[in-house]
Motif scaffolding. Sequence first.
Motif, PDB file in Angstrom:
ATOM      1  N   ALA A   1     -61.712 -16.996  63.799  1.00  0.00           N
ATOM      2  CA  ALA A   1     -60.863 -17.553  64.721  1.00  0.00           C
ATOM      3  C   ALA A   1     -59.376 -17.985  64.209  1.00  0.00           C
ATOM      4  CB  ALA A   1     -61.454 -18.617  65.735  1.00  0.00           C
ATOM      5  N   GLU A   2     -59.606 -18.395  62.934  1.00  0.00           N
ATOM      6  CA  GLU A   2     -58.179 -18.984  62.392  1.00  0.00           C
ATOM      7  C   GLU A   2     -57.364 -17.739  62.010  1.00  0.00           C
ATOM      8  OE1 GLU A   2     -58.472 -23.328  60.686  1.00  0.00           O
ATOM      9  OE2 GLU A   2     -60.066 -22.011  59.577  1.00  0.00           O
ATOM     10  N   LEU A   3     -58.238 -16.669  61.370  1.00  0.00           N
ATOM     11  CA  LEU A   3     -57.590 -15.434  61.024  1.00  0.00           C
ATOM     12  C   LEU A   3     -56.841 -14.937  62.245  1.00  0.00           C
ATOM     13  CD1 LEU A   3     -59.830 -14.250  58.111  1.00  0.00           C
ATOM     14  CD2 LEU A   3     -57.697 -15.455  58.002  1.00  0.00           C
ATOM     15  N   ALA A   4     -57.502 -14.881  63.236  1.00  0.00           N
ATOM     16  CA  ALA A   4     -57.191 -14.128  64.271  1.00  0.00           C
ATOM     17  C   ALA A   4     -55.685 -14.679  64.873  1.00  0.00           C
ATOM     18  CB  ALA A   4     -58.221 -14.211  65.434  1.00  0.00           C
ATOM     19  N   ASP A   5     -55.581 -16.150  64.749  1.00  0.00           N
ATOM     20  CA  ASP A   5     -54.265 -16.556  64.898  1.00  0.00           C
ATOM     21  C   ASP A   5     -53.157 -16.007  64.116  1.00  0.00           C
ATOM     22  OD1 ASP A   5     -55.474 -18.257  66.906  1.00  0.00           O
ATOM     23  OD2 ASP A   5     -55.556 -20.203  65.549  1.00  0.00           O
ATOM     24  N   ILE A   6     -53.400 -15.896  62.782  1.00  0.00           N
ATOM     25  CA  ILE A   6     -52.308 -15.084  62.081  1.00  0.00           C
ATOM     26  C   ILE A   6     -52.262 -13.802  62.519  1.00  0.00           C
ATOM     27  CG2 ILE A   6     -51.952 -14.192  59.690  1.00  0.00           C
ATOM     28  CD1 ILE A   6     -53.688 -16.587  58.519  1.00  0.00           C
ATOM     29  N   ALA A   7     -53.135 -13.056  63.023  1.00  0.00           N
ATOM     30  CA  ALA A   7     -53.037 -11.599  63.401  1.00  0.00           C
ATOM     31  C   ALA A   7     -52.269 -11.568  64.717  1.00  0.00           C
ATOM     32  CB  ALA A   7     -54.576 -11.004  63.701  1.00  0.00           C
ATOM     33  N   ASP A   8     -52.152 -12.789  65.436  1.00  0.00           N
ATOM     34  CA  ASP A   8     -51.451 -12.823  66.699  1.00  0.00           C
ATOM     35  C   ASP A   8     -50.364 -13.073  66.707  1.00  0.00           C
ATOM     36  OD1 ASP A   8     -54.095 -11.681  68.068  1.00  0.00           O
ATOM     37  OD2 ASP A   8     -54.833 -13.593  68.471  1.00  0.00           O
ATOM     38  N   LEU A   9     -49.722 -13.645  65.445  1.00  0.00           N
ATOM     39  CA  LEU A   9     -48.488 -14.339  65.506  1.00  0.00           C
ATOM     40  C   LEU A   9     -47.403 -13.061  65.882  1.00  0.00           C
ATOM     41  CD1 LEU A   9     -48.248 -16.415  62.095  1.00  0.00           C
ATOM     42  CD2 LEU A   9     -47.757 -17.360  64.466  1.00  0.00           C
ATOM     43  N   PRO A  10     -46.468 -13.302  66.692  1.00  0.00           N
ATOM     44  CA  PRO A  10     -45.216 -12.293  66.961  1.00  0.00           C
ATOM     45  C   PRO A  10     -44.895 -11.837  65.371  1.00  0.00           C
ATOM     46  CG  PRO A  10     -45.015 -14.225  68.191  1.00  0.00           C
ATOM     47  CD  PRO A  10     -46.118 -14.562  67.418  1.00  0.00           C
ATOM     48  N   LEU A  11     -44.707 -10.564  65.099  1.00  0.00           N
ATOM     49  CA  LEU A  11     -44.363 -10.132  64.012  1.00  0.00           C
ATOM     50  C   LEU A  11     -43.192 -10.754  63.198  1.00  0.00           C
ATOM     51  CD1 LEU A  11     -45.327  -8.378  61.831  1.00  0.00           C
ATOM     52  CD2 LEU A  11     -43.950  -6.647  62.690  1.00  0.00           C
ATOM     53  N   PRO A  12     -41.894 -11.070  64.128  1.00  0.00           N
ATOM     54  CA  PRO A  12     -40.864 -11.696  63.555  1.00  0.00           C
ATOM     55  C   PRO A  12     -41.121 -13.001  63.034  1.00  0.00           C
ATOM     56  CG  PRO A  12     -40.326 -10.600  65.552  1.00  0.00           C
ATOM     57  CD  PRO A  12     -41.754 -10.485  65.364  1.00  0.00           C
ATOM     58  N   ARG A  13     -42.166 -13.944  63.863  1.00  0.00           N
ATOM     59  CA  ARG A  13     -42.389 -15.173  63.313  1.00  0.00           C
ATOM     60  C   ARG A  13     -43.216 -14.953  62.083  1.00  0.00           C
ATOM     61  NH1 ARG A  13     -41.098 -20.314  62.567  1.00  0.00           N
ATOM     62  NH2 ARG A  13     -42.514 -21.624  63.198  1.00  0.00           N
ATOM     63  N   PHE A  14     -44.238 -14.142  62.061  1.00  0.00           N
ATOM     64  CA  PHE A  14     -45.084 -13.883  60.875  1.00  0.00           C
ATOM     65  C   PHE A  14     -44.030 -13.557  59.488  1.00  0.00           C
ATOM     66  CE2 PHE A  14     -46.742 -11.066  57.757  1.00  0.00           C
ATOM     67  CZ  PHE A  14     -47.933 -11.766  57.143  1.00  0.00           C
ATOM     68  N   ALA A  15     -43.032 -12.838  59.663  1.00  0.00           N
ATOM     69  CA  ALA A  15     -41.999 -12.383  58.612  1.00  0.00           C
ATOM     70  C   ALA A  15     -41.177 -13.635  58.403  1.00  0.00           C
ATOM     71  CB  ALA A  15     -41.186 -11.235  59.108  1.00  0.00           C
ATOM     72  N   GLU A  16     -40.837 -14.301  59.330  1.00  0.00           N
ATOM     73  CA  GLU A  16     -40.290 -15.468  58.789  1.00  0.00           C
ATOM     74  C   GLU A  16     -40.819 -16.578  57.967  1.00  0.00           C
ATOM     75  OE1 GLU A  16     -38.044 -19.133  61.203  1.00  0.00           O
ATOM     76  OE2 GLU A  16     -38.958 -17.924  62.042  1.00  0.00           O
ATOM     77  N   LEU A  17     -42.407 -16.797  58.304  1.00  0.00           N
ATOM     78  CA  LEU A  17     -42.790 -17.712  57.730  1.00  0.00           C
ATOM     79  C   LEU A  17     -43.456 -17.078  56.449  1.00  0.00           C
ATOM     80  CD1 LEU A  17     -45.201 -19.096  60.714  1.00  0.00           C
ATOM     81  CD2 LEU A  17     -43.207 -20.277  59.707  1.00  0.00           C
ATOM     82  N   THR A  18     -43.713 -15.962  56.223  1.00  0.00           N
ATOM     83  CA  THR A  18     -43.916 -15.388  55.083  1.00  0.00           C
ATOM     84  C   THR A  18     -42.681 -15.370  54.018  1.00  0.00           C
ATOM     85  OG1 THR A  18     -45.550 -13.933  56.037  1.00  0.00           O
ATOM     86  CG2 THR A  18     -44.678 -13.096  53.926  1.00  0.00           C
ATOM     87  N   GLY A  19     -41.602 -15.127  54.668  1.00  0.00           N
ATOM     88  CA  GLY A  19     -40.399 -15.094  53.856  1.00  0.00           C
ATOM     89  C   GLY A  19     -39.858 -16.700  53.152  1.00  0.00           C
ATOM     90  N   TYR A  20     -40.321 -17.598  53.811  1.00  0.00           N
ATOM     91  CA  TYR A  20     -40.215 -18.942  53.379  1.00  0.00           C
ATOM     92  C   TYR A  20     -40.913 -19.286  52.198  1.00  0.00           C
ATOM     93  CZ  TYR A  20     -37.489 -19.955  57.768  1.00  0.00           C
ATOM     94  OH  TYR A  20     -36.505 -20.031  58.554  1.00  0.00           O
TER      95      TYR A  20
END
Length: 376
Positions: A104-123
């Motif tokens: 379920a916690e991994l599903a939350d990562i999969a459901d992140l909007p792609l721009p938000r995932f990219a932003e957090l990964t970039g940080y």
Amino acid sequence: MSVVLMLAGAAPSSVVVGASPLAELTAALHAYTEAEHHPATVRWARNLDAEGPGSGGPARDEGAVAALPAGLRQRIMGWAPLWASYRARYLLPLRATADRPLDAELADIADLPLPRFAELTGYAVRGGNSGAPLDRVLHDATQRDDLLAAAELRSTARAELARRLLDAPDELRSDLLALLSQAARALEPDLTRAARTIATHVPRLRATIERSGPGQALAGLDPSASYRSGPPRVVFDKFHHGIVNVATTRLLVVPSVFGRPHVLVKHEPGPVAVIQYPPLTEGAAQPNYADVHRRLEVLRDPGRQRIARAIAREPLTPSELAARSGMTLPQVSRHLARLRQAGLVTVDRAGRRAYYQLRLEPVRRIGDDLLAALFR
């Protein structure tokens, strides 16, 4: 600098305590990839690299954890910037709900909007979110160039992750989720043992919060933290600054076995802030940096070193120490007082005589305690 949890107006339901399999998995990955920062688990991490007799690798300890396959070890190291000293925000719970399964916690990562995932990964790739924003890093040329430049300055692994993020963010996310699932399966016995330990601490912290209130309970999670009133708040001594209003941003508190000695306070903008802390065993105490610094300062003095050498072997009275060391009795008494204030000696009294003896355990632990204080 400090991170401050403002507690005024916070409802009891604003502070949630529980387990997070994702947080514990990524704490274990951090402890593996940065083993020297984790004295308590360094042997465990080294055993993950050992391949056993006949494989060309070093022999493993009898009864040790299973070694990781070479390919998996390489992949974990390649992704290590995401769980380094600045951990990607989505590698801790994104909801103020505890005790959810890993899937379920991994599903939350999969459901992140792609721009938000990219932003957090970039940080995480850059090593922090205190610089220029990366909220449009997939499309803004300046943000892309800034991320690549910052990553290339840090390491080859960071530069590679930055390029992958900018070229194929969906593919990178899929690969990350697959790696986390594979790592969880490989480390399942270790994570299961950690989960049992965590399960014993969760009800204790819940009971402490109910009995004493969140302020004192949260301050007790970190030797460097303090509770202050007017307004009620908890202050964590950190290398960055932040303020969390717990009345409007819920707080999730998760114990961690593999996280020791770090206390993480993640407070990026969003619906939930997270504290991941290493619970102490019953009766244990973790000195803060001031305690460790005091012990180092006390033991720097050559006179106190001579006294420490003498009473490490046997308990002695101040008069006996004066005779053996060549110092006057007042000098010996002053040195003993400093050693006692630093918690480095015990005193046993027999009639009018006081026998001083060096406490070997805190002396032995000074290196580990200093490391823990520096990386907490």
